[in-house]
Scaffold this active site. Structure first.
Site, short mmCIF file in Angstrom:
data_model
loop_
_atom_site.label_atom_id
_atom_site.label_comp_id
_atom_site.label_asym_id
_atom_site.label_seq_id
_atom_site.Cartn_x
_atom_site.Cartn_y
_atom_site.Cartn_z
N ASN A 1 40.74 40.28 35.83
CA ASN A 1 41.65 41.42 35.63
C ASN A 1 41.85 42.24 36.91
OD1 ASN A 1 41.87 44.43 33.58
ND2 ASN A 1 43.46 42.96 33.98
N ARG B 1 45.68 38.13 38.67
CA ARG B 1 46.86 37.62 37.95
C ARG B 1 47.35 38.51 36.82
NH1 ARG B 1 44.13 32.17 36.43
NH2 ARG B 1 42.41 33.68 36.40
P1 4NP Z 1 41.79 37.00 38.29
O1 4NP Z 1 40.97 36.47 39.57
O2 4NP Z 1 41.16 36.34 37.07
O3 4NP Z 1 43.20 36.50 38.51
O4 4NP Z 1 41.67 38.50 38.27
C1 4NP Z 1 39.58 36.63 39.70
C2 4NP Z 1 39.08 37.80 40.22
C3 4NP Z 1 37.70 37.96 40.40
C4 4NP Z 1 36.85 36.90 40.07
C5 4NP Z 1 37.36 35.73 39.55
C6 4NP Z 1 38.74 35.60 39.36
N1 4NP Z 1 35.45 37.03 40.29
O5 4NP Z 1 34.73 36.06 40.07
O6 4NP Z 1 34.99 38.13 40.68
#
Ligand code: 4NP
Length: 161
Positions: A11, A14
């Protein structure tokens, strides 16, 4: 009012991008009052953090500057209260199906369902924020077209009043 929630893993990349892009498209169409739009993560790994800097920069590059989002993990109540739960990839889908025990399937979609059926690849890992933006924009445009067909009369009423 149609309650739409976008969901990804952290969060911070994307789903807040999708929230901002979809909000902008709704504004362009004069439909901002018809939707409640928010976003959540399936994990609490970034809880409370702002939109990741490269994701925010990509939004700004495309003229989207209004977002004050802080990461928040999704709850079952958020899913119950939503009209549409739009996830970014098959892993988000798997996590949501696990959380709900398979309930609410008729309102849970992958964003790619409205375009090419593909995942919105995670730019946290690919580092390609432009590609993520472009899948998200295409998906949000197609999703809004779908909603206009599904809820045409109600949305037309909102636009006129
Ligand atoms: P999102 O990307 O799912 O598109 O927000 C990510 C952001 C952080 C992490 C993984 C995916 N993380 O492992 O911290």
């Amino acid at each position: 009012m149609i309650n739409v929630i976008f969901v990804c893993l952290g969060n911070i990349c994307r789903s807040p991008m999708a929230e901002a892009v979809f909000g902008e498209l709704c504004k362009e169409e004069g439909l901002e009052l018809s939707f409640r739009i928010s976003s959540f993560g399936t994990s609490d790994c970034e809880e409370g953090n702002p939109v990741y800097y490269p994701a925010a920069q990509t939004l700004k590059k495309h003229g989207i500057t209004e977002f004050t989002h802080r990461a928040c993990m999704i709850s079952l109540k958020d899913i119950k209260n939503a009209d549409y739960v739009i996830v970014m990839d098959h892993m988000n889908m798997r996590d949501i199906v696990r959380m709900t025990g398979g309930q609410y399937g008729d309102k849970i979609f992958q964003l790619g369902y409205f375009t090419d059926g593909r995942d919105v690849d995670d730019p946290w890992y690919t580092r390609d924020f432009e590609r993520a933006y472009s899948s998200i924009e295409a998906g949000c445009r197609a999703f809004l077209e779908y909603l206009k067909k599904e809820h045409g009369k109600a949305l037309e009423y909102d636009r006129l009043h």
